[in-house]
Design an enzyme around this catalytic site. Structure first.
Site, PDB file in Angstrom:
ATOM      1  CG  ASN A  53    -102.106  40.778 -52.215  1.00 18.05           C
ATOM      2  OD1 ASN A  53    -101.454  40.968 -53.247  1.00 18.05           O
ATOM      3  ND2 ASN A  53    -102.629  41.773 -51.508  1.00 18.05           N
ATOM      4  CG  HIS A 138    -112.262  48.792 -46.987  1.00 24.15           C
ATOM      5  ND1 HIS A 138    -111.026  48.340 -47.355  1.00 24.15           N
ATOM      6  CD2 HIS A 138    -112.831  47.774 -46.291  1.00 24.15           C
ATOM      7  CE1 HIS A 138    -110.839  47.107 -46.906  1.00 24.15           C
ATOM      8  NE2 HIS A 138    -111.944  46.736 -46.274  1.00 24.15           N
ATOM      9  NE  ARG A 163    -110.446  48.855 -43.564  1.00 24.63           N
ATOM     10  CZ  ARG A 163    -109.328  48.360 -44.120  1.00 24.63           C
ATOM     11  NH1 ARG A 163    -108.852  47.192 -43.733  1.00 24.63           N
ATOM     12  NH2 ARG A 163    -108.702  49.024 -45.063  1.00 24.63           N
ATOM     13  CE1 TYR A 175    -104.092  47.485 -45.219  1.00 29.50           C
ATOM     14  CE2 TYR A 175    -105.317  48.440 -43.385  1.00 29.50           C
ATOM     15  CZ  TYR A 175    -105.221  47.528 -44.422  1.00 29.50           C
ATOM     16  OH  TYR A 175    -106.264  46.690 -44.682  1.00 29.50           O
ATOM     17  CG  ASP A 226    -107.276  46.175 -40.418  1.00 25.77           C
ATOM     18  OD1 ASP A 226    -106.492  45.791 -39.533  1.00 25.77           O
ATOM     19  OD2 ASP A 226    -107.448  45.567 -41.506  1.00 25.77           O
ATOM     20  CG  HIS A 228    -103.093  45.901 -41.714  1.00 22.77           C
ATOM     21  ND1 HIS A 228    -102.127  45.335 -42.491  1.00 22.77           N
ATOM     22  CD2 HIS A 228    -104.264  45.577 -42.293  1.00 22.77           C
ATOM     23  CE1 HIS A 228    -102.693  44.693 -43.499  1.00 22.77           C
ATOM     24  NE2 HIS A 228    -103.996  44.824 -43.394  1.00 22.77           N
ATOM     25  CD  GLU A 252    -109.340  43.615 -39.731  1.00 19.27           C
ATOM     26  OE1 GLU A 252    -110.175  44.458 -40.099  1.00 19.27           O
ATOM     27  OE2 GLU A 252    -108.718  42.900 -40.528  1.00 19.27           O
ATOM     28  CD  GLU A 278    -106.503  40.891 -42.767  1.00 17.72           C
ATOM     29  OE1 GLU A 278    -107.608  41.412 -42.586  1.00 17.72           O
ATOM     30  OE2 GLU A 278    -105.576  41.463 -43.340  1.00 17.72           O
ATOM     31  NE  ARG A 299    -112.190  40.379 -40.407  1.00 13.29           N
ATOM     32  CZ  ARG A 299    -111.873  40.881 -41.592  1.00 13.29           C
ATOM     33  NH1 ARG A 299    -110.749  41.531 -41.761  1.00 13.29           N
ATOM     34  NH2 ARG A 299    -112.687  40.743 -42.617  1.00 13.29           N
ATOM     35  CG  HIS A 328    -109.402  38.789 -45.312  1.00 15.54           C
ATOM     36  ND1 HIS A 328    -108.361  38.303 -46.070  1.00 15.54           N
ATOM     37  CD2 HIS A 328    -109.178  40.100 -45.180  1.00 15.54           C
ATOM     38  CE1 HIS A 328    -107.551  39.297 -46.383  1.00 15.54           C
ATOM     39  NE2 HIS A 328    -108.021  40.402 -45.856  1.00 15.54           N
ATOM     40  CG  ASP A 332    -106.216  40.671 -51.027  1.00 17.77           C
ATOM     41  OD1 ASP A 332    -106.970  41.554 -50.607  1.00 17.77           O
ATOM     42  OD2 ASP A 332    -105.526  39.966 -50.282  1.00 17.77           O
ATOM     43  CD  GLU A 355    -112.147  43.231 -45.493  1.00 21.29           C
ATOM     44  OE1 GLU A 355    -111.675  42.114 -45.188  1.00 21.29           O
ATOM     45  OE2 GLU A 355    -111.479  44.261 -45.547  1.00 21.29           O
ATOM     46  CD1 TRP A 418     -96.668  44.157 -45.040  1.00 24.44           C
ATOM     47  CD2 TRP A 418     -98.605  45.242 -44.734  1.00 24.44           C
ATOM     48  NE1 TRP A 418     -96.824  45.043 -46.060  1.00 24.44           N
ATOM     49  CE2 TRP A 418     -98.001  45.734 -45.893  1.00 24.44           C
ATOM     50  CE3 TRP A 418     -99.818  45.809 -44.314  1.00 24.44           C
ATOM     51  CZ2 TRP A 418     -98.575  46.741 -46.659  1.00 24.44           C
ATOM     52  CZ3 TRP A 418    -100.398  46.800 -45.062  1.00 24.44           C
ATOM     53  CH2 TRP A 418     -99.777  47.259 -46.233  1.00 24.44           C
TER      54      TRP A 418
END
Ligand code: EZ4
Ligand code: CO
Length: 418
Positions: A53, A138, A163, A175, A226, A228, A252, A278, A299, A328, A332, A355, A418
């Site tokens: 991605n 999600h 999630r 996010y 998550d 992130h 996560e 991930e 992950r 993961h 994407d 996921e 991120w």
């Protein structure tokens, strides 16, 4: 090439069918995907996913310019040797671009081996150890009522694990909460959009959100969240403690975990199950997370961590330490990679959960697949190989469009993770 088939480059069985073509297809049916197509001299086709991605064209070049010429004439049956050749032979090893490229080749070679032997890949991996693969999807909302509506919709589709992400008061886009499910969390454009992030505001808000979700769904539904990569170890430890009563399935990516050792602080202060990995590309990036038992779930993704062969190696190490695999699989990660991941999931004892965000219809049309998702569980199907057919003509109607994840800055303008 040499006249003596016993000494042919890349080794292999004398007279074996060789790889005759290696093509890279970059398409954007709703979002960008990089797909590897290997064809043997006999016309057997193997598919691999090479989607990274926001850096798609870098992987496409790595494959086209540096890997494809090495594959022509090689014996496709030599999956492990090809993996070792591309990993050890390059000198510059590891990293997302290299490992995604190797991952695509590996998946495509397993696909070929399945088609040549007439077996679905999970049979070649030792056969099914479970009847179906648990998936989570999600749910998200700008506020708690919207989130709970989203959770209800997911439950109605039969999912047993979800999630949950929400907006944070005072912040704009956050996010995991996006209007465009197909492209979450990336947006088209030459330059990424920018979001404002405030960890303190998030930490004040999220424990109440998770508690409300648990209260709403009752004890059985599996809830995941998550973070992130946006917390320090201290913040993560405190968050873990505050949400212990919620009984999360996992929390996560609390920290980036580039320094694996920092997870020890989190681990020492909370029993909340931790999932990380991930963005990891090899076993070396999660080695001590696993052997020091600093996480509960790893992950790593079949595409970004070197394909089926390397994901299995990570799973094997993790199994020794009772760490489970939770690969993961957002939008994407293409349907090609999802296929490969579900073959691993069906045949790997310490696999826990996959996921699965799902895809818009056009993606299912470009990537026709034998895998299916029913009542929140995935199955790879029994087509030989990984069970993927790509409609190349349809893919060609959707050329690459530059697109990136947004970047996140703190209120003072400095960059955050991120
Ligand atoms: O944000 O794959 O757990 N899933 C995730 C994903 C990632 C995207 C980034 O490209 O964190 O949704
Ligand atoms: Co994640």
């Amino acid at each position: 090439m040499t006249d003596d088939p016993q000494l042919s480059p890349g080794g292999g069985r004398p007279g074996a069918d060789r790889i005759a073509a290696a093509e890279v297809i970059v398409s954007s049916p709703g979002r960008n995907f990089v797909t590897l197509k290997l064809t043997t001299a006999d016309g057997v086709v193997g598919w691999g996913d090479a989607t990274l991605n926001g850096r798609e064209l870098a992987v496409a070049s790595y494959l086209r310019d540096h890997v494809a010429p090495l594959l022509i004439g090689r014996d496709p049956a030599r999956i492990e040797d090809t993996w070792q050749y591309l990993y050890r032979g390059a000198y510059w090893r590891r990293g997302p671009v290299t490992m995604t490229s190797i991952g695509a080749v590996d998946i495509a070679l397993w696909d070929i081996k399945g088609k040549v032997t007439g077996q679905p890949v999970y049979q070649l991996l030792g056969g099914a150890v479970r009847d179906r693969v648990l998936a989570y999807t999600h749910a998200a909302g700008r506020d708690v009522p919207a989130l709970l509506d989203s959770v209800d919709a997911v439950r109605e589709r039969g999912f047993e694990a979800v999630r949950v992400q929400t907006g944070v008061p005072g912040l704009g886009t956050v996010y995991g909460v996006s209007g465009d499910a197909a492209y979450e969390p990336a947006g088209r454009g030459v330059v990424p959009t920018e979001e404002v992030w405030d960890t303190d505001a998030y930490l004040r808000h999220i424990p109440g959100v998770l508690a409300a979700a648990r209260e709403h769904v009752g004890p059985e539904l599996k809830l995941l969240h998550d973070a992130h990569h946006r917390l320090t170890p201290g913040q993560a430890a405190r968050l873990g403690r505050r949400v212990e009563e919620v009984d999360l399935f996992w929390l996560e990516d609390v920290t980036p975990a580039e320094n694996q050792e920092v997870l020890r602080h989190v681990r020492n202060h909370t029993t909340v199950p931790l999932a990380i990995g991930e963005v990891f590309n090899t076993v070396w990036e999660c080695q001590s997370l696993i052997t020091e038992q600093l996480i509960d779930f790893v992950r790593t993704c079949v595409t970004h961590a070197g394909g089926i062969s390397h994901l299995r190696r990570i799973a094997a190490l993790a199994d020794l330490w009772q760490v489970k695999l939770g690969p993961h699989g957002p939008s994407d990660v293409s349907p090609v990679a999802l296929a490969a991941s579900v073959h691993v999931g069906l045949s790997t004892p310490n696999f826990a959960i996959q996921e699965y965000m799902g895809y818009p219809d056009v993606v299912h049309e470009v990537f026709r697949h034998s895998w299916s998702c029913t009542d929140g569980h995935l199955h790879p199907g029994d087509a030989p190989g990984i069970g993927i057919e790509v409609d190349e003509q349809l893919a060609a109607r959707f050329p690459y469009e530059q697109a990136y994840l947004p970047v996140a800055r703190r209120r003072d303008g400095s960059m955050t993770d991120w």
